[in-house]
Scaffold this motif. Structure first.
Motif, PDB file in Angstrom:
ATOM      1  N   MET A 179       3.951   5.717  -5.586  1.00 48.03           N
ATOM      2  CA  MET A 179       3.864   5.767  -7.044  1.00 48.03           C
ATOM      3  C   MET A 179       2.793   6.750  -7.488  1.00 48.03           C
ATOM      4  O   MET A 179       2.955   7.449  -8.495  1.00 48.03           O
ATOM      5  CB  MET A 179       3.548   4.374  -7.585  1.00 48.03           C
ATOM      6  N   ALA A 180       1.692   6.813  -6.737  1.00 48.01           N
ATOM      7  CA  ALA A 180       0.610   7.728  -7.092  1.00 48.01           C
ATOM      8  C   ALA A 180       1.017   9.181  -6.860  1.00 48.01           C
ATOM      9  O   ALA A 180       0.612  10.067  -7.605  1.00 48.01           O
ATOM     10  CB  ALA A 180      -0.647   7.396  -6.291  1.00 48.01           C
ATOM     11  N   ARG A 181       1.840   9.428  -5.843  1.00 47.44           N
ATOM     12  CA  ARG A 181       2.291  10.801  -5.577  1.00 47.44           C
ATOM     13  C   ARG A 181       3.208  11.305  -6.681  1.00 47.44           C
ATOM     14  O   ARG A 181       3.089  12.433  -7.133  1.00 47.44           O
ATOM     15  CB  ARG A 181       3.003  10.867  -4.217  1.00 47.44           C
ATOM     16  N   GLY A 182       4.154  10.491  -7.075  1.00 43.73           N
ATOM     17  CA  GLY A 182       5.094  10.908  -8.104  1.00 43.73           C
ATOM     18  C   GLY A 182       5.905   9.733  -8.584  1.00 43.73           C
ATOM     19  O   GLY A 182       6.341   8.904  -7.794  1.00 43.73           O
ATOM     20  N   ARG A 183       6.094   9.632  -9.885  1.00 44.47           N
ATOM     21  CA  ARG A 183       6.872   8.536 -10.464  1.00 44.47           C
ATOM     22  C   ARG A 183       7.354   8.952 -11.842  1.00 44.47           C
ATOM     23  O   ARG A 183       6.923   9.981 -12.383  1.00 44.47           O
ATOM     24  CB  ARG A 183       6.035   7.253 -10.570  1.00 44.47           C
ATOM     25  N   THR A 184       8.225   8.151 -12.399  1.00 47.94           N
ATOM     26  CA  THR A 184       8.606   8.337 -13.789  1.00 47.94           C
ATOM     27  C   THR A 184       7.786   7.392 -14.641  1.00 47.94           C
ATOM     28  O   THR A 184       7.522   6.251 -14.259  1.00 47.94           O
ATOM     29  CB  THR A 184      10.104   8.051 -14.011  1.00 47.94           C
ATOM     30  N   CYS A 185       7.359   7.884 -15.776  1.00 51.79           N
ATOM     31  CA  CYS A 185       6.637   7.083 -16.767  1.00 51.79           C
ATOM     32  C   CYS A 185       7.566   7.030 -17.975  1.00 51.79           C
ATOM     33  O   CYS A 185       7.571   7.937 -18.798  1.00 51.79           O
ATOM     34  CB  CYS A 185       5.304   7.743 -17.110  1.00 51.79           C
ATOM     35  N   TYR A 186       8.416   6.017 -18.015  1.00 55.00           N
ATOM     36  CA  TYR A 186       9.492   5.899 -18.993  1.00 55.00           C
ATOM     37  C   TYR A 186      10.476   7.048 -18.814  1.00 55.00           C
ATOM     38  O   TYR A 186      11.415   6.922 -18.031  1.00 55.00           O
ATOM     39  CB  TYR A 186       8.938   5.832 -20.411  1.00 55.00           C
ATOM     40  N   ASP A 187      10.290   8.177 -19.477  1.00 52.49           N
ATOM     41  CA  ASP A 187      11.268   9.263 -19.357  1.00 52.49           C
ATOM     42  C   ASP A 187      10.627  10.588 -18.997  1.00 52.49           C
ATOM     43  O   ASP A 187      11.217  11.651 -19.216  1.00 52.49           O
ATOM     44  CB  ASP A 187      12.080   9.404 -20.646  1.00 52.49           C
TER      45      ASP A 187
ATOM     46  N   ILE B  17      13.038   6.922  -5.117  1.00 56.86           N
ATOM     47  CA  ILE B  17      12.925   6.281  -3.811  1.00 56.86           C
ATOM     48  C   ILE B  17      12.586   4.812  -4.021  1.00 56.86           C
ATOM     49  O   ILE B  17      11.773   4.457  -4.868  1.00 56.86           O
ATOM     50  CB  ILE B  17      11.847   6.962  -2.928  1.00 56.86           C
ATOM     51  N   GLY B  18      13.234   3.957  -3.245  1.00 55.72           N
ATOM     52  CA  GLY B  18      12.973   2.533  -3.361  1.00 55.72           C
ATOM     53  C   GLY B  18      13.481   1.979  -4.682  1.00 55.72           C
ATOM     54  O   GLY B  18      14.284   2.583  -5.383  1.00 55.72           O
ATOM     55  N   SER B  19      12.997   0.795  -5.015  1.00 52.58           N
ATOM     56  CA  SER B  19      13.430   0.119  -6.235  1.00 52.58           C
ATOM     57  C   SER B  19      12.411   0.248  -7.358  1.00 52.58           C
ATOM     58  O   SER B  19      12.599  -0.301  -8.434  1.00 52.58           O
ATOM     59  CB  SER B  19      13.666  -1.367  -5.936  1.00 52.58           C
ATOM     60  N   GLU B  20      11.317   0.955  -7.107  1.00 46.74           N
ATOM     61  CA  GLU B  20      10.283   1.122  -8.122  1.00 46.74           C
ATOM     62  C   GLU B  20      10.492   2.446  -8.859  1.00 46.74           C
ATOM     63  O   GLU B  20      11.535   3.084  -8.744  1.00 46.74           O
ATOM     64  CB  GLU B  20       8.896   1.071  -7.476  1.00 46.74           C
ATOM     65  N   ARG B  21       9.478   2.884  -9.583  1.00 50.38           N
ATOM     66  CA  ARG B  21       9.586   4.121 -10.358  1.00 50.38           C
ATOM     67  C   ARG B  21       9.280   5.362  -9.550  1.00 50.38           C
ATOM     68  O   ARG B  21       9.329   6.472 -10.061  1.00 50.38           O
ATOM     69  CB  ARG B  21       8.630   4.057 -11.559  1.00 50.38           C
TER      70      ARG B  21
ATOM     71  N   SER C 230       0.828  -1.203   0.000  1.00 48.87           N
ATOM     72  CA  SER C 230       0.000   0.000   0.000  1.00 48.87           C
ATOM     73  C   SER C 230       0.866   1.257   0.000  1.00 48.87           C
ATOM     74  O   SER C 230       0.590   2.226  -0.711  1.00 48.87           O
ATOM     75  CB  SER C 230      -0.922  -0.003   1.219  1.00 48.87           C
ATOM     76  N   SER C 231       1.937   1.243   0.800  1.00 49.39           N
ATOM     77  CA  SER C 231       2.845   2.387   0.857  1.00 49.39           C
ATOM     78  C   SER C 231       3.527   2.603  -0.489  1.00 49.39           C
ATOM     79  O   SER C 231       3.703   3.742  -0.934  1.00 49.39           O
ATOM     80  CB  SER C 231       3.897   2.173   1.953  1.00 49.39           C
ATOM     81  N   ALA C 232       3.927   1.490  -1.134  1.00 49.42           N
ATOM     82  CA  ALA C 232       4.580   1.591  -2.439  1.00 49.42           C
ATOM     83  C   ALA C 232       3.624   2.165  -3.474  1.00 49.42           C
ATOM     84  O   ALA C 232       4.009   3.003  -4.289  1.00 49.42           O
ATOM     85  CB  ALA C 232       5.080   0.217  -2.876  1.00 49.42           C
TER      86      ALA C 232
END
Length: 236
Positions: A115-123, A210-214, A109-111
């Motif tokens: 991701m919903a707060r901010g992430r990269t979508c490819y570039d 942050i972390g190992s995800e996007r 859930s935290s992850a």
């Protein structure tokens, strides 16, 4: 056997078949972070043996969705291009309405929240951060969003001021494009301009992974930049 003269039908069917496997889909989604992964990393991420991963990756490379390169003993894979990334993100947006099912654990859930707060979508930037930045660009008069995404003259000048003027020249990739955000269900900025902003944000420390995800988060200096330049607040 039924046949069709519809142009491109065989190619569409072949691409759908490539993605229609949970292991391959997991690998493709992981590679949306825009980085190159080793075959071993993708095997562990998908929860399969190295030999199984190699077979799946071979199919994705042959199908044109992935590109590979070898360095020493390692085999690195990445999405073939922005078009492949757009295809994968589009599938995700269509297949996971409203952000998906409720995560089974607190960690998951935290992850997902990160991701919903901010992430990269490819570039480029996505999530609530990507939407806020897109709205900020439109609010400053740098981006038109009414009839498709396009940069204004002021927007071109602003992006050139980020320090990469050469990349805004003519090319095959759209300068600005709307990309459907699978968590926010709205369009965020993609294309060359989106890539330039994301790359500069990471290089300048405005956002950090942050972390190992996007997932990414806005730093203190980044919050100041986005507020001063785009009027974006509350993104940390």
């Amino acid at each position: 056997m039924a046949s069709t003269t519809e142009p491109g039908a065989a190619r569409v069917a072949a691409l759908a078949t490539l993605i229609a496997d949970e292991t391959r889909a997991a690998m493709l989604l992981a590679l949306l972070d825009g980085r190159a992964w080793t075959a071993g990393e993708l095997a562990r991420h998908a929860g399969v043996a190295a030999s199984t991963a190699s077979e799946h990756l071979g199919k994705l490379v042959s199908g044109g969705l992935l590109a590979e390169e070898r360095q020493g003993r390692h085999r690195y894979l990445r999405l073939a291009d922005a078009g492949a990334a757009q295809l994968v993100e589009g599938f995700a947006a269509y297949a996971v309405p409203g952000g998906g099912e409720r995560p089974p654990t607190l960690r998951a859930s935290s992850a997902r929240d990160a991701m919903a707060r901010g992430r990269t979508c490819y570039d480029h930037l996505a999530g609530r951060l990507g939407i806020a930045v897109t709205e900020g660009l439109a609010g400053r008069g740098f981006l038109r969003v009414e009839t498709g995404f396009s940069l204004t003259e002021a927007g071109v000048c602003w992006f050139r001021g980020l320090g990469e003027p050469g990349v805004l020249g003519k090319g095959r990739r759209p300068l600005a494009r709307g990309c459907l955000d699978w968590t926010e269900r709205r369009l965020h900025l993609a294309g060359v301009a989106g890539a330039v902003l994301c790359r500069r944000a990471l290089a300048s420390g405005w956002v950090e992974r942050i972390g190992s995800e996007r997932a990414v988060r806005v730093t203190g200096v980044g919050a100041e930049f986005f507020s001063a330049e785009l009027g974006v607040t509350g993104v940390r």
